[in-house]
Design a protein around this motif. Structure first.
Motif, PDB file in Angstrom:
ATOM      1  N   ARG A 161     -50.317  -3.758  12.674  1.00 29.09           N
ATOM      2  CA  ARG A 161     -49.834  -3.455  11.466  1.00 29.09           C
ATOM      3  C   ARG A 161     -49.576  -4.639  10.806  1.00 29.09           C
ATOM      4  NH1 ARG A 161     -45.493   0.091  11.505  1.00 29.09           N
ATOM      5  NH2 ARG A 161     -45.596   0.188   9.360  1.00 29.09           N
ATOM      6  N   TRP A 221     -24.547 -17.963  12.132  1.00 24.26           N
ATOM      7  CA  TRP A 221     -24.861 -17.223  10.933  1.00 24.26           C
ATOM      8  C   TRP A 221     -24.228 -16.161  10.484  1.00 24.26           C
ATOM      9  CZ3 TRP A 221     -31.240 -17.240  11.883  1.00 24.26           C
ATOM     10  CH2 TRP A 221     -31.565 -18.531  11.985  1.00 24.26           C
ATOM     11  N   LEU A 249     -40.091  -4.984  10.558  1.00 27.67           N
ATOM     12  CA  LEU A 249     -39.139  -6.025  10.744  1.00 27.67           C
ATOM     13  C   LEU A 249     -38.028  -5.960   9.485  1.00 27.67           C
ATOM     14  CD1 LEU A 249     -40.936  -9.393  11.795  1.00 27.67           C
ATOM     15  CD2 LEU A 249     -39.474  -7.857  13.092  1.00 27.67           C
ATOM     16  N   ALA A 306     -44.304 -21.807   5.855  1.00 29.18           N
ATOM     17  CA  ALA A 306     -42.900 -22.056   6.061  1.00 29.18           C
ATOM     18  C   ALA A 306     -42.830 -22.254   7.493  1.00 29.18           C
ATOM     19  CB  ALA A 306     -42.239 -20.686   5.402  1.00 29.18           C
ATOM     20  N   ARG A 357     -36.568 -19.750   4.296  1.00 30.95           N
ATOM     21  CA  ARG A 357     -37.691 -19.196   3.513  1.00 30.95           C
ATOM     22  C   ARG A 357     -38.462 -18.516   4.965  1.00 30.95           C
ATOM     23  NH1 ARG A 357     -38.225 -23.444   0.700  1.00 30.95           N
ATOM     24  NH2 ARG A 357     -39.370 -24.690   2.152  1.00 30.95           N
ATOM     25  N   ALA A 358     -38.667 -19.055   5.882  1.00 29.36           N
ATOM     26  CA  ALA A 358     -39.628 -18.468   6.898  1.00 29.36           C
ATOM     27  C   ALA A 358     -39.002 -17.177   7.170  1.00 29.36           C
ATOM     28  CB  ALA A 358     -39.532 -19.295   8.266  1.00 29.36           C
ATOM     29  N   MET A 359     -37.338 -16.938   7.354  1.00 31.66           N
ATOM     30  CA  MET A 359     -37.076 -15.759   7.671  1.00 31.66           C
ATOM     31  C   MET A 359     -37.221 -14.539   6.441  1.00 31.66           C
ATOM     32  SD  MET A 359     -33.196 -16.012   9.267  1.00 31.66           S
ATOM     33  CE  MET A 359     -32.891 -17.490   8.638  1.00 31.66           C
ATOM     34  N   LEU A 395     -48.020 -13.757   0.753  1.00 33.37           N
ATOM     35  CA  LEU A 395     -47.383 -13.741   1.955  1.00 33.37           C
ATOM     36  C   LEU A 395     -47.778 -14.475   3.102  1.00 33.37           C
ATOM     37  CD1 LEU A 395     -44.537 -12.468   3.271  1.00 33.37           C
ATOM     38  CD2 LEU A 395     -45.710 -10.536   3.733  1.00 33.37           C
ATOM     39  N   TYR A 405     -39.781 -14.405   4.546  1.00 37.05           N
ATOM     40  CA  TYR A 405     -41.217 -13.743   4.738  1.00 37.05           C
ATOM     41  C   TYR A 405     -41.314 -13.084   5.818  1.00 37.05           C
ATOM     42  CZ  TYR A 405     -42.549 -17.369   1.209  1.00 37.05           C
ATOM     43  OH  TYR A 405     -42.811 -17.888  -0.163  1.00 37.05           O
ATOM     44  N   LEU A 406     -40.698 -13.429   6.984  1.00 39.73           N
ATOM     45  CA  LEU A 406     -40.847 -12.340   8.149  1.00 39.73           C
ATOM     46  C   LEU A 406     -40.282 -11.118   8.017  1.00 39.73           C
ATOM     47  CD1 LEU A 406     -39.966 -14.860  11.152  1.00 39.73           C
ATOM     48  CD2 LEU A 406     -42.197 -13.784  10.749  1.00 39.73           C
ATOM     49  N   HIS A 440     -51.147  -6.170   7.145  1.00 42.08           N
ATOM     50  CA  HIS A 440     -50.283  -6.169   5.803  1.00 42.08           C
ATOM     51  C   HIS A 440     -50.329  -7.693   5.555  1.00 42.08           C
ATOM     52  CE1 HIS A 440     -46.448  -5.147   3.885  1.00 42.08           C
ATOM     53  NE2 HIS A 440     -46.210  -6.406   3.998  1.00 42.08           N
ATOM     54  N   ALA A 471     -40.683 -25.279   8.935  1.00 45.02           N
ATOM     55  CA  ALA A 471     -39.588 -25.230   9.783  1.00 45.02           C
ATOM     56  C   ALA A 471     -39.570 -25.952  11.198  1.00 45.02           C
ATOM     57  CB  ALA A 471     -39.095 -23.739   9.783  1.00 45.02           C
ATOM     58  N   GLU A 516     -35.661 -24.284   5.033  1.00 47.58           N
ATOM     59  CA  GLU A 516     -36.984 -24.051   5.531  1.00 47.58           C
ATOM     60  C   GLU A 516     -36.909 -22.698   6.386  1.00 47.58           C
ATOM     61  OE1 GLU A 516     -35.736 -26.954   5.256  1.00 47.58           O
ATOM     62  OE2 GLU A 516     -37.179 -28.065   4.231  1.00 47.58           O
ATOM     63  N   LEU A 517     -35.796 -22.586   7.246  1.00 48.05           N
ATOM     64  CA  LEU A 517     -35.511 -21.601   8.051  1.00 48.05           C
ATOM     65  C   LEU A 517     -35.436 -20.142   7.412  1.00 48.05           C
ATOM     66  CD1 LEU A 517     -33.482 -22.354  11.041  1.00 48.05           C
ATOM     67  CD2 LEU A 517     -35.792 -21.968  10.973  1.00 48.05           C
ATOM     68  N   LYS A 560     -40.534  -9.434   5.396  1.00 43.62           N
ATOM     69  CA  LYS A 560     -41.381  -8.624   4.499  1.00 43.62           C
ATOM     70  C   LYS A 560     -42.354  -7.647   5.517  1.00 43.62           C
ATOM     71  CE  LYS A 560     -40.729 -11.123   0.361  1.00 43.62           C
ATOM     72  NZ  LYS A 560     -41.456 -12.067  -0.660  1.00 43.62           N
ATOM     73  N   LEU A 561     -42.430  -8.057   6.740  1.00 44.06           N
ATOM     74  CA  LEU A 561     -43.380  -7.559   7.667  1.00 44.06           C
ATOM     75  C   LEU A 561     -43.096  -6.061   7.999  1.00 44.06           C
ATOM     76  CD1 LEU A 561     -44.427 -10.463   9.988  1.00 44.06           C
ATOM     77  CD2 LEU A 561     -45.556  -9.597   8.014  1.00 44.06           C
ATOM     78  N   PRO A 562     -43.960  -5.383   7.916  1.00 44.84           N
ATOM     79  CA  PRO A 562     -43.604  -3.774   8.306  1.00 44.84           C
ATOM     80  C   PRO A 562     -43.040  -3.825   9.848  1.00 44.84           C
ATOM     81  CG  PRO A 562     -45.963  -4.387   8.631  1.00 44.84           C
ATOM     82  CD  PRO A 562     -45.443  -5.413   8.035  1.00 44.84           C
ATOM     83  N   ILE A 605     -36.818 -15.345  14.246  1.00 40.99           N
ATOM     84  CA  ILE A 605     -37.266 -16.787  13.839  1.00 40.99           C
ATOM     85  C   ILE A 605     -36.197 -17.750  14.874  1.00 40.99           C
ATOM     86  CG2 ILE A 605     -35.057 -17.251  12.365  1.00 40.99           C
ATOM     87  CD1 ILE A 605     -38.434 -18.513  11.575  1.00 40.99           C
ATOM     88  N   ARG A 629     -34.315 -12.600  11.547  1.00 46.78           N
ATOM     89  CA  ARG A 629     -33.323 -13.417  12.081  1.00 46.78           C
ATOM     90  C   ARG A 629     -33.562 -13.762  13.581  1.00 46.78           C
ATOM     91  NH1 ARG A 629     -29.404 -11.335   8.589  1.00 46.78           N
ATOM     92  NH2 ARG A 629     -28.490 -10.087  10.229  1.00 46.78           N
TER      93      ARG A 629
END
Ligand SMILES: [Zn+2]
Ligand SMILES: [Zn+2]
Lengths: 197, 197
Positions: B26, B91, A19, B45, A8-10, B38, A12-13, B30, B49, A5-6, A15-17, A28, A25
């Motif tokens: 932004r 991690w 980041l 997600a 997957r959330a990471m 997304l 997606y995050l 996006h 989480a 779960e973490l 993919k933000l401009p 999250i 990491r």
């Protein structure tokens, strides 16, 4: 090891401009420490915005109603349309509180490099709106980039048959600058000193 | 003008480390352009989480099970505990695949400036774990900052009565690092801890 779960959330995050994997990491973990005050509210606000917010079928602005609040606001001048690349530019102009007319979001700029052609932009709908005799002026507020200015010329050519007055933002927008980066005063100045094309 | 739903999502995004108001704007645009691929998956997600992931009550690592997957993995050495400040460090060490033991996340560092005292860190639980005769070594892997090293000394003092062996990560030149870019302290440490070839 973080739990799917973490991860997957990471992903997606990330993919933000602005980041990348590392800042995703950090983000999250920041969220997990603020589960009730930030993580759950953010998840709910994103889900609710995704559900309720749509582009205005008239102007392309984002709102929960269609037509958007700006298109239907009777206090706004219906004679003037300000054409912008993106919704971020609508927000920048609204923050500057320098424009009292309506908008048209074309959704990008012509770009050979990015494969964006005229059919990818909302120009036909702009020409249709500008053909209404109630519309007397169209202000082209593209970014002062090469692609932005190429796009402004293309739109001016498309608008010529309608006879509508076409203007552009005054120089004062720094060459190479993007509207969204400008301070409110500069933006207001550039709007006031707009020039006929 | 963005609709309350977008504003709310933007305000929450702007609270993430590394994002401010402008990058949050932004980011939300996006996301709106990638609603199905997304925005909705990210919202789901994050919600999932927040619901499923919890700190391990043994070591403080984050997982959907408690004790976490690392604490219960029979292939991992139960005799060695690596103490880290934060889950991000777990991690990092797992990505490096350089450690086969178990972890203990103390959840920060002692800091007079930030008002973090011994009671704010998970040190009591570490002392309890280290008192188990099965545990033979505790590796202190705090960051090489002043607060990190102060915290390492504090933990070493707390562990002394248990008789467990306490070690810390070696200081030195990072792999791939150039001497010319290193701070003097690291260089001096690397020189003092030089090894026969
Ligand atoms: Zn509209
Ligand atoms: Zn654990």
């Amino acid at each position: 090891m973080a739990g799917g779960e973490l991860d997957r959330a990471m992903q997606y995050l990330a993919k933000l401009p602005g980041l990348g994997p590392r800042s995703a990491r950090r983000a999250i973990l920041h969220l997990m420490k603020r589960r009730e005050s930030l993580m759950i509210p953010l998840a709910e606000a994103l889900a609710e915005a995704a559900r309720a917010v749509r582009p205005c079928s008239t102007c392309g602005n984002l709102d929960t109603v269609d037509p958007c609040g700006i298109c239907t606001d009777p206090r706004r001048d219906p004679h003037t349309i300000c054409v912008v690349e993106d919704v971020a530019d609508v927000w920048a102009l609204e923050r500057a509180a320098a424009f009292g007319g309506r908008y048209h979001v074309i959704g990008g700029v012509l770009s050979a490099l990015d494969g964006v052609g005229p059919d990818d932009l909302n120009v036909d709908t702009l020409v249709a709106r500008a053909s209404d005799p109630a519309v007397t002026e169209v202000i082209l507020a593209m970014n002062a980039t090469v692609d932005g200015q190429t796009t402004a010329h293309y739109i001016a050519d498309r608008l010529a048959p309608t006879g509508v007055r076409v203007s552009r933002l005054a120089h004062g927008v720094p060459v190479g600058g993007e509207l969204d980066y400008l301070d409110d005063g500069t933006l207001a100045q550039a709007l006031r000193a707009r020039q006929a094309v």
